[in-house]
Design an enzyme around this catalytic site. Structure first.
Site, mmCIF file in Angstrom:
data_model
loop_
_atom_site.group_PDB
_atom_site.id
_atom_site.type_symbol
_atom_site.label_atom_id
_atom_site.label_comp_id
_atom_site.label_asym_id
_atom_site.label_seq_id
_atom_site.Cartn_x
_atom_site.Cartn_y
_atom_site.Cartn_z
ATOM 1 N N LYS A 271 -14.052 3.780 -5.629
ATOM 2 C CA LYS A 271 -13.527 2.424 -5.806
ATOM 3 C C LYS A 271 -14.275 1.401 -4.961
ATOM 4 C CE LYS A 271 -9.775 2.776 -2.393
ATOM 5 N NZ LYS A 271 -10.263 1.742 -1.479
ATOM 6 N N THR A 272 -14.661 1.774 -3.734
ATOM 7 C CA THR A 272 -15.387 0.814 -2.893
ATOM 8 C C THR A 272 -16.734 0.480 -3.514
ATOM 9 O OG1 THR A 272 -14.288 1.697 -0.920
ATOM 10 C CG2 THR A 272 -16.259 0.357 -0.578
ATOM 11 N N ASP B 105 -8.260 -4.812 -2.840
ATOM 12 C CA ASP B 105 -8.359 -3.366 -2.668
ATOM 13 C C ASP B 105 -6.976 -2.809 -2.313
ATOM 14 O OD1 ASP B 105 -9.441 -0.839 -2.367
ATOM 15 O OD2 ASP B 105 -10.070 -1.178 -0.300
ATOM 16 N N GLU B 106 -6.722 -1.552 -2.662
ATOM 17 C CA GLU B 106 -5.457 -0.879 -2.358
ATOM 18 C C GLU B 106 -4.266 -1.701 -2.851
ATOM 19 O OE1 GLU B 106 -5.590 2.043 -1.453
ATOM 20 O OE2 GLU B 106 -7.232 2.431 -0.056
ATOM 21 N N ARG C 8 -7.500 14.742 0.133
ATOM 22 C CA ARG C 8 -8.448 14.478 1.232
ATOM 23 C C ARG C 8 -9.518 15.555 1.276
ATOM 24 N NH1 ARG C 8 -8.062 9.953 0.777
ATOM 25 N NH2 ARG C 8 -6.724 10.584 -0.944
ATOM 26 N N GLN D 104 -1.073 6.931 -4.968
ATOM 27 C CA GLN D 104 -1.288 6.899 -3.523
ATOM 28 C C GLN D 104 -0.481 5.800 -2.847
ATOM 29 O OE1 GLN D 104 -5.402 7.970 -2.064
ATOM 30 N NE2 GLN D 104 -5.950 7.414 -4.148
#
Length: 664
Positions: free
Chosen positions: A28-29, A218-219, A598, A249
């Site tokens: 995503k980044t 973002d997020e 993770r 998430q």
């Protein structure tokens, strides 16, 4: 790195509002950075592109990566946290938000102290400290929730459903009055006040909408109600934005996050385009299959399934141990052996857990084997008392109405200004509606009696330093003030038996002074330097290659490690027993999903057959989440997987034992 088709679609789409559903490890980044670069190539001025995220670390990573990919052309792009963007809006028009220039920012400790003081006024000086602590904690949580929802004290009172909530709403009103009198804001105000300003003031709304020609968030799944209101005010009906998030998430409901903002976005912007990023670049397929199966038990507005080209991978290990001591010994021993076998770095390993108390025994085992480790989310540099003292002196220099900073330092170092003297000063201030500092030297100061000369000496130190600020840099003025009051000597008196600790604490003050000097040298005004420091969380260091990372599930979000241990996959831990009572299992499932995703190459989960609760050893049951993962993806060690009937019976025995313990 070349974009996959979904990523390329997300980057190139400019025909309207866009939601990018970005699964864990899906890049995503990279998409956000490439989209900014694409906007620049389309001719959009860099200063009209705004990107917001939630942590200083994420913002710093975005800035660094954008600099690498776009160079100087992207220098004027605004990349910040939500709170720093809100501060920017508030700083430009403080009066529109009910404040004056030079306002202070209160941290969590300041808020707690203020609420306790207000409660003490309500309940009387005889109120038990334990009661004040609990009541202030509950009130702080409610007030923060109301602010996150954008509610005023009057609106909170109208919605209160119990006498406790009505009491907290009344406290909220008194709290807001003190903030205004102190010319201060708390962290929640940095979002809700700008959102209200832009909603109510058409001129300022038009000004900011003209500035923000494109917004990237973002997020997005972590946004609360006030942040969504701010987003809408900035983009208006034009809807030139891209929000990137993952409802799977969303793990911050306890601090106001609203996953339903995804649904509201689709309703408020009917032309919303949705792009799903489902290819995962982090994990083996076995880990992703387990994560997909687990999260499928939650309701979804948008369905997605992660997949990977990294190969099948090994089954996920479920390691059954006798108790938490055996758990810690097993994890530490396997970390040491696995590192040698794989020739890996210590930083390739992470141990993740639901609650901080779980890691205490593991630390001892790691120390015994001389395994280097770092606990993420530990105390911030800015939580140290000496740093907070020095910042409080600076806060008073810049804002004489900052009562919480004043109360922190008026008797530090000790000036024989105890509770009686401060109570008299507080009463004198209350009669005029004034802040505390201005009372000193006013006609109302007569009530201070014998303490008045000591207050006046303190005032003289502050007044002299404020005069010096007109001529000298703030770091030099603050250093001189701390030397005048002999703050270093005060630290030595505090650490009589450990001179090296006193020296280390003074060194922390030196580090703070250096930071103030550096930021002032970059051209920032003293008030802006102080506010920037107040927004630093001090916990944004990247994981180290030379240390095993120990971190909570919440702190692990956004990070990745080749090898992960997930401690305590048991009923009562994950899902946490408090969530069972609140029926918040869906969020606990998302926490488990975050933990699973993770891991890149290997994942091991521990289940203790017995675990200590409040000093009593109780039977534990494997987490229901293990049952939701296909059996063929799990490799049990030390115990056969329990049947559903066995698990239910064991869980009931554990609940009964815990209930008996609590009743006793």
């Amino acid at each position: 790195m070349q974009l996959n088709p979904a990523q390329a679609r997300a980057v190139s789409y400019l025909d309207g509002p866009l939601l990018v559903l970005a699964g864990a490890g899906s890049g995503k980044t990279r998409v956000i950075i490439r989209k900014i670069r694409h906007l620049l190539r389309q001719g959009l001025a860099a200063e009209t592109i705004f990107a917001v995220t939630f942590t200083n670390r994420a913002a710093r990573e975005m800035r660094d990566r954008l600099r690498e990919e776009a160079g100087d052309s992207a220098q004027a792009v605004s990349i910040s946290t939500f709170h720093r963007l809100g501060l920017r809006i508030l700083r430009e028009n403080p009066r529109g938000c009910g404040r004056k220039s030079g306002f202070s920012i209160l941290d969590g400790s300041d808020v707690d102290s203020l609420l306790r003081a207000l409660l003490r006024q309500q309940l009387g000086d005889a109120a038990e400290p334990a009661l004040l602590k609990e009541e202030s904690r509950l009130a702080a949580s409610l007030i923060s929730r109301w602010k996150n929802e954008g509610l005023t004290p009057a609106e909170a009172l109208s919605q209160a459903r119990s006498s406790g909530e009505r009491g907290s709403a009344a406290l909220y009103e008194a709290y807001e009055a003190r903030l205004i009198a102190s010319n201060a804001v708390d962290f929640d105000d940095l979002i809700v006040l700008p959102a209200r300003l832009l909603h109510s003031d058409g001129t300022w709304r038009a000004t900011w909408q003209a500035r923000v020609r494109y917004l990237l968030v973002d997020e997005y799944q972590d946004t609360n109600g006030a942040q969504y209101q701010l987003l809408r005010a900035l983009v208006g009906q034009r809807g030139a934005f891209t929000v990137v998030g993952d409802d799977d998430q969303s793990i911050y409901a306890w601090r106001g996050a609203r996953p339903e903002n995804l649904r509201d976005l689709a309703q408020d912007y009917p032309t919303l385009e949705v792009v799903k990023l489902e290819e995962n670049y982090r994990s083996r397929q076995s880990i992703l299959r387990a994560a997909n199966a687990l999260i499928a038990h939650n309701d979804h507005l948008f369905e997605k399934r992660l997949w990977s080209q990294r190969g099948a991978g090994e089954p996920l290990r479920v390691v059954s141990v006798e108790d938490e001591e055996a758990e810690a010994e097993r994890i530490a021993a396997e970390l040491a052996a696995d590192r040698v076998a794989r020739k890996s770095a210590w930083g390739d390993y992470a141990v993740i857990y639901r609650s901080n108390h779980q890691v205490r025994r593991l630390e001892l085992c790691l120390q015994g084997l001389r395994i280097p480790y770092r606990i993420s989310g530990g105390g911030s540099f800015f939580d140290r008392s000496e740093v907070r003292d020095a910042l409080a002196y600076l806060r008073v220099l810049l804002n004489l109405s900052d009562d919480m900073a004043f109360l922190r330092i008026v008797n530090v170092p000790r000036r024989q200004l105890g509770a009686t003297a401060l109570a008299a000063l507080t009463r004198a201030a209350a009669t005029t509606g004034s802040a505390l500092f201005p009372v000193i030297g006013s006609p109302h100061a007569e009530v201070l009696g014998a303490a008045l000369p000591r207050f006046e000496r303190f005032k003289a130190h502050i007044t002299s330093a404020r005069d010096a600020l007109r001529r000298e840099p703030p770091a030099a003025v603050l250093r001189s003030l701390l030397e005048t009051v002999d703050y270093e000597g005060y630290l030595r008196s505090q650490e009589k038996d450990d001179r090296s600790r006193a020296a280390a604490r003074w060194q922390n003050v030196e580090l703070l002074l250096a930071a103030i000097d550096r930021r002032t040298g970059e051209g920032d005004a003293p008030e802006d330097v102080l506010r920037s420091l107040m927004l630093d969380d001090g916990n944004d260091k990247e994981p180290s290659d030379t240390e095993v990372q120990l971190l909570t599930l919440h702190a692990s979000k956004g990070l990745e490690f080749p090898h992960v241990w997930l401690m305590g996959m048991e009923e009562g831990l994950l899902p946490h027993r408090n969530s069972l009572e609140d029926r918040a299992v869906a969020e606990e499932r998302r926490l488990a999903y975050v933990g699973l995703t993770r891991a890149g190459d290997s994942l091991a989960m521990t289940v203790a057959r017995k675990r200590r609760q409040r000093g009593t050893l109780l039977e534990s049951a494997p987490s229901r989440f293990l049952e939701e993962i296909p059996a063929e993806l799990l490799k049990w060690e030390g115990l056969e997987p329990p049947t559903a009937e066995q698990q239910a019976a064991q869980a009931e025995r554990g609940v009964s034992a815990l209930r008996a313990l609590l009743d006793g």
